[in-house]
Design a protein around this motif. Structure first.
Motif, mmCIF file in Angstrom:
data_model
loop_
_atom_site.group_PDB
_atom_site.id
_atom_site.type_symbol
_atom_site.label_atom_id
_atom_site.label_comp_id
_atom_site.label_asym_id
_atom_site.label_seq_id
_atom_site.Cartn_x
_atom_site.Cartn_y
_atom_site.Cartn_z
ATOM 1 N N HIS A 173 7.489 2.436 1.516
ATOM 2 C CA HIS A 173 7.463 3.216 2.757
ATOM 3 C C HIS A 173 7.957 4.647 2.550
ATOM 4 O O HIS A 173 7.886 5.461 3.473
ATOM 5 N N TRP A 174 8.467 4.960 1.345
ATOM 6 C CA TRP A 174 8.928 6.317 1.056
ATOM 7 C C TRP A 174 7.880 7.159 0.327
ATOM 8 O O TRP A 174 8.088 8.364 0.136
ATOM 9 N N LEU A 175 6.776 6.558 -0.108
ATOM 10 C CA LEU A 175 5.794 7.327 -0.870
ATOM 11 C C LEU A 175 5.238 8.460 -0.020
ATOM 12 O O LEU A 175 5.070 8.321 1.192
ATOM 13 N N LEU A 198 5.022 -10.056 -8.324
ATOM 14 C CA LEU A 198 5.260 -8.841 -7.564
ATOM 15 C C LEU A 198 6.289 -9.130 -6.482
ATOM 16 O O LEU A 198 6.151 -10.091 -5.724
ATOM 17 N N VAL A 199 7.333 -8.293 -6.428
ATOM 18 C CA VAL A 199 8.406 -8.440 -5.444
ATOM 19 C C VAL A 199 8.442 -7.180 -4.591
ATOM 20 O O VAL A 199 8.571 -6.074 -5.127
ATOM 21 N N ILE A 200 8.316 -7.341 -3.280
ATOM 22 C CA ILE A 200 8.285 -6.186 -2.377
ATOM 23 C C ILE A 200 9.179 -6.442 -1.166
ATOM 24 O O ILE A 200 9.191 -7.544 -0.621
ATOM 25 N N THR A 201 9.919 -5.411 -0.765
ATOM 26 C CA THR A 201 10.479 -5.360 0.585
ATOM 27 C C THR A 201 10.027 -4.047 1.192
ATOM 28 O O THR A 201 9.895 -3.027 0.494
ATOM 29 N N HIS A 202 9.771 -4.061 2.504
ATOM 30 C CA HIS A 202 9.167 -2.902 3.163
ATOM 31 C C HIS A 202 9.633 -2.861 4.615
ATOM 32 O O HIS A 202 9.658 -3.886 5.294
ATOM 33 N N LEU A 203 9.986 -1.687 5.083
ATOM 34 C CA LEU A 203 10.420 -1.517 6.467
ATOM 35 C C LEU A 203 9.331 -2.010 7.404
ATOM 36 O O LEU A 203 8.154 -1.666 7.262
ATOM 37 N N ALA A 204 9.716 -2.844 8.385
ATOM 38 C CA ALA A 204 8.753 -3.510 9.273
ATOM 39 C C ALA A 204 8.620 -2.782 10.601
ATOM 40 O O ALA A 204 9.591 -2.658 11.351
ATOM 41 N N LEU A 226 8.890 8.825 5.887
ATOM 42 C CA LEU A 226 9.112 7.381 5.958
ATOM 43 C C LEU A 226 8.032 6.772 6.828
ATOM 44 O O LEU A 226 7.780 7.247 7.936
ATOM 45 N N LYS A 227 7.375 5.718 6.321
ATOM 46 C CA LYS A 227 6.296 5.082 7.075
ATOM 47 C C LYS A 227 6.489 3.571 7.076
ATOM 48 O O LYS A 227 6.275 2.901 6.062
ATOM 49 N N ALA A 228 6.912 3.029 8.219
ATOM 50 C CA ALA A 228 7.035 1.584 8.364
ATOM 51 C C ALA A 228 5.647 0.970 8.503
ATOM 52 O O ALA A 228 4.688 1.643 8.907
ATOM 53 N N ARG A 229 5.524 -0.347 8.178
ATOM 54 C CA ARG A 229 4.229 -1.027 8.278
ATOM 55 C C ARG A 229 4.407 -2.404 8.904
ATOM 56 O O ARG A 229 5.494 -2.988 8.879
ATOM 57 N N THR A 230 3.309 -2.918 9.445
ATOM 58 C CA THR A 230 3.312 -4.245 10.048
ATOM 59 C C THR A 230 3.219 -5.315 8.961
ATOM 60 O O THR A 230 2.931 -5.019 7.795
ATOM 61 N N LYS A 231 3.400 -6.562 9.367
ATOM 62 C CA LYS A 231 3.299 -7.669 8.415
ATOM 63 C C LYS A 231 1.918 -7.727 7.779
ATOM 64 O O LYS A 231 1.794 -7.931 6.563
#
Length: 286
Positions: A173-175, A198-204, A226-231
């Motif tokens: 989400h920081w790219l 692959l292991v990911i955590t991402h702002l929801a 900063l870009k949050a994303r849905t599931k």
């Protein structure tokens, strides 16, 4: 493959750099939320602002950190992974990925990737692993997967013909807006052998229970994107891979460990708390 420990950057000459301590940096703000000490007044002020707007921010940071520990332990103990590539590692906070992995399998090899000078400085001092394994650091930009894959230290440390655990936690989400995060992940995963993870955590964006969406505007005002994303949007990062149970869930719901509560103490179990982050681990089958 050389000595047990090796620290390298993309170039041999290191010029003095401006750490820009007068403005907050995401990695240092995260360090504040974790209770770390590698931060500056601007970072602490931003952390206070984040907590004021998102009261669960500290719990979320701790939940993410705990997930990384559990996922790494699972990969080393249950999946038999012995090679780890941690991109966007951030400021070292013990226990780090190599400490968890090498605690299970001392011969584990870990490569950390980040492009923050302060992270680089502290990584050289603190990312010291077990002598039977190896730890290394690459100074590279996560938005440039070709640069990461071209680094000599990566190939000196890891054998990409064998399974690797690729970790990109609280990173995508920081790219920058001109980077395609899905293309970045596809490029990196494409170079990994079957059996890799692959292991990911991402702002929801869709778990915004306490206004965490305000983080985007908070950091934008400080010069950070900063870009949050849905599931569903996070699920796209795992396209073509097989998710490990329980799939994509908040980090504190991913294989939580039993909480031991002493008599007379407060129950600190966060089962009822939903961290506004999506977390998942997936396997590359072919």
């Amino acid at each position: 493959m050389g000595d047990a420990q090796e620290w390298m950057t993309q170039g041999d000459v290191r010029e003095p750099v401006d750490l820009k301590t007068d403005r907050p940096h995401a990695a240092r703000v995260y360090d504040v939320l974790l209770g770390g000490k590698t931060n500056y007044p601007s970072d602490r002020a931003m952390a206070e602002q984040v907590v004021a707007n998102v009261p669960s921010a500290r719990l979320t940071a701790l939940a993410n950190r705990s997930f990384i520990h559990r996922a790494t332990r699972y990969l080393a103990a249950d999946a038999g992974i012995r090679q780890f590539l941690d991109i966007g590692t951030g400021i070292p906070t013990s226990p780090n990925v190599h400490e968890i992995a090498q605690g299970v399998a001392p011969d584990s090899r870990v490569v950390y990737v980040d492009n923050d000078p302060i992270v680089l400085a502290h990584s050289r001092a603190l990312h010291i692993g077990h002598p039977e394994g190896r730890t290394a650091y690459i100074e590279a930009d996560a938005a440039d997967p070709d640069g990461v894959l071209a680094a000599g230290v990566l190939h000196d440390t890891l054998d990409l013909s064998r399974p690797v655990a690729l970790s990109m936690c609280l990173l995508l989400h920081w790219l920058p807006v001109d980077a395609d995060p899905y293309a970045v992940v596809r490029r990196l995963v494409g170079e990994l052998a079957p059996g890799s993870c692959l292991v990911i955590t991402h702002l929801a964006r869709d778990l915004d229970q306490d206004g965490s969406g305000g983080l985007e505007s908070d950091f934008k005002a400080s010069g950070s994107q900063l870009k949050a994303r849905t599931k569903d949007q996070v699920a796209r990062f795992f396209d073509g891979l097989t998710l490990v149970e329980p799939g994509i869930v908040p980090p504190n719901r991913w294989r939580p460990e039993p909480v031991v509560v002493e008599v007379g103490s407060a129950d600190t179990n966060t089962d009822e708390y939903t961290a506004p982050v999506w977390a998942g681990v997936a396997v590359k089958d072919s």
